[in-house]
Design a protein around this motif. Structure first.
Motif, PDB file in Angstrom:
ATOM      1  N   ASP A   1      27.659  35.500  48.244  1.00  0.00           N
ATOM      2  CA  ASP A   1      28.126  34.219  48.782  1.00  0.00           C
ATOM      3  C   ASP A   1      29.617  34.027  48.531  1.00  0.00           C
ATOM      4  OD1 ASP A   1      25.624  33.553  49.704  1.00  0.00           O
ATOM      5  OD2 ASP A   1      25.101  32.326  47.965  1.00  0.00           O
ATOM      6  N   ASP A   2      30.066  34.428  47.345  1.00  0.00           N
ATOM      7  CA  ASP A   2      31.454  34.153  46.952  1.00  0.00           C
ATOM      8  C   ASP A   2      32.441  35.198  47.465  1.00  0.00           C
ATOM      9  OD1 ASP A   2      30.425  31.989  45.640  1.00  0.00           O
ATOM     10  OD2 ASP A   2      30.583  32.858  43.622  1.00  0.00           O
ATOM     11  N   GLU A   3      32.149  36.470  47.201  1.00  0.00           N
ATOM     12  CA  GLU A   3      33.096  37.545  47.513  1.00  0.00           C
ATOM     13  C   GLU A   3      32.339  38.783  48.008  1.00  0.00           C
ATOM     14  OE1 GLU A   3      36.219  37.465  47.711  1.00  0.00           O
ATOM     15  OE2 GLU A   3      36.826  35.659  46.627  1.00  0.00           O
ATOM     16  N   PRO A   4      31.829  38.753  49.235  1.00  0.00           N
ATOM     17  CA  PRO A   4      30.992  39.867  49.706  1.00  0.00           C
ATOM     18  C   PRO A   4      31.714  41.201  49.802  1.00  0.00           C
ATOM     19  CG  PRO A   4      31.507  38.361  51.503  1.00  0.00           C
ATOM     20  CD  PRO A   4      31.953  37.688  50.239  1.00  0.00           C
ATOM     21  N   PHE A   5      32.985  41.224  50.187  1.00  0.00           N
ATOM     22  CA  PHE A   5      33.710  42.491  50.309  1.00  0.00           C
ATOM     23  C   PHE A   5      34.152  42.998  48.938  1.00  0.00           C
ATOM     24  CE2 PHE A   5      33.849  40.776  54.534  1.00  0.00           C
ATOM     25  CZ  PHE A   5      33.773  41.878  55.359  1.00  0.00           C
ATOM     26  N   PHE A   6      34.582  42.101  48.078  1.00  0.00           N
ATOM     27  CA  PHE A   6      34.947  42.474  46.712  1.00  0.00           C
ATOM     28  C   PHE A   6      33.723  42.999  45.960  1.00  0.00           C
ATOM     29  CE2 PHE A   6      35.461  41.415  42.194  1.00  0.00           C
ATOM     30  CZ  PHE A   6      36.678  42.022  41.916  1.00  0.00           C
ATOM     31  N   GLY A   7      32.547  42.469  46.268  1.00  0.00           N
ATOM     32  CA  GLY A   7      31.322  42.948  45.640  1.00  0.00           C
ATOM     33  C   GLY A   7      31.022  44.393  45.966  1.00  0.00           C
ATOM     34  N   VAL A   8      31.536  44.868  47.093  1.00  0.00           N
ATOM     35  CA  VAL A   8      31.360  46.266  47.484  1.00  0.00           C
ATOM     36  C   VAL A   8      32.441  47.132  46.853  1.00  0.00           C
ATOM     37  CG1 VAL A   8      31.323  47.873  49.436  1.00  0.00           C
ATOM     38  CG2 VAL A   8      30.268  45.607  49.650  1.00  0.00           C
TER      39      VAL A   8
END
Length: 241
Positions: A15-22
C-alpha cells in the motif's frame, strides 16, 4: 515465540511503497518514480528473465514454457518479462496493493491472483521472495509449487541461506542484552520490528534439495547470490519427463 505474520507486513509495504518493496533503493520510492526510473525498473525485469532463461537452457536444454508462475510477483517486474517468452503467466502475491499496481500494467496473457487454484506450470520462478517468508511456512509453499510442476518443467527459485558480518553488524545495534549457554543465544530487550518491516529469513539447503528431489527435480544447478550480506542461492532445475 509465535511465527511473524509477514503477509501483514507486505500488505503495508504494498500500500505504501509497492516499487520500493520490490527493489529497496530510494529511487524507487513513490516520490522519485519518474518515467525514466520506471523504464529502468521494467527493463531490469527483462534482463533478469533473459539471464535466468539462458542459464536454464545452458544446463538443461531448450524448453517451451506454455504456463509459467511468478511466485511473489509484486508489481509484476518479472511477470511482465515472463509474459514475453511464455504463452501465459500467473503472478501470485499476498499484497493487495502490489496486485493492484500490477494490474495497472497487466499484459493480456497475464493473470494476477493472491492464491493458486488447481493449476500446473512449465516454469516456476521466484526471486527475492522466499527470503521474506518464515521457513516454517516457506518449505510448505515451495513443496506446493513443486507439486504443480509439469514433467519437463523448469525451476528458477532463489533462497537466502546465511548472513555475513556486513549484514549482522547492521542489525545488531538494537540488541541490549544477551545470554549464551553454549548452545542457545537468548536475546532480551531487542527492539521489535515494526509492522511493515522487511524480514529476512535463512533456509536449509539440504531441506530444499530434498524437496526438489522428492518432486522429480533430481539435477540442479546452484548459483551464489549476495544481497547486502545476505548470502543465498538461485536453484535451477528441470523435472524429468
Amino acid at each position: 515465540m509465535s511465527m511473524r505474520e509477514t503477509d501483514a507486513d507486505w500488505a503495508i509495504l504494498g500500500d505504501d511503497e509497492p516499487f520500493f518493496g520490490v527493489f529497496s533503493h530510494e529511487k524507487f520510492l513513490r516520490r522519485n518514480l519518474t518515467p525514466d526510473v520506471l523504464a529502468e525498473f521494467w527493463a531490469s525485469g527483462v534482463e533478469e528473465i533473459q539471464y535466468l532463461r539462458r542459464i536454464l537452457i545452458a544446463h538443461f536444454g531448450d524448453f517451451q514454457a506454455g504456463h509459467a508462475v511468478d511466485f511473489g510477483c509484486g508489481v509484476g517486474r518479472l511477470t511482465r518479462a515472463l509474459a514475453e517468452v511464455c504463452d501465459r503467466v500467473t503472478g501470485v502475491d499476498v499484497s493487495p496493493g502490489m496486485l493492484a499496481e500490477a494490474n495497472r500494467h497487466r499484459l493480456p496473457n497475464i493473470t494476477y491472483t493472491d492464491r493458486l487454484s488447481d493449476q500446473t506450470f512449465d516454469w516456476i520462478n521466484s526471486v527475492i521472495v522466499f527470503q521474506h517468508i518464515p521457513p516454517a511456512r516457506g518449505y510448505g509453499l515451495f513443496a506446493d509449487l513443486l507439486g504443480r510442476l509439469n514433467p519437463g518443467g523448469v525451476v528458477s527459485v532463489q533462497f537466502t541461506l546465511f548472513k555475513d558480518e556486513a549484514f549482522i553488524g547492521a542489525v545488531a545495534e538494537p540488541i541490549r542484552r544477551a545470554s549464551w549457554d553454549g548452545e542457545t543465544l537468548r536475546v532480551m530487550d531487542q527492539t521489535p520490528h515494526p509492522p511493515g518491516a522487511m524480514m529476512m529469513y535463512d533456509y536449509d539447503l539440504n531441506r530444499l534439495m530434498s524437496l526438489l528431489t522428492d518432486h522429480g527435480v533430481e539435477t540442479v544447478f546452484l548459483e551464489h547470490t549476495d544481497h547486502g550480506g545476505c548470502h543465498g542461492v538461485r536453484l535451477f532445475g528441470r523435472r524429468g519427463g
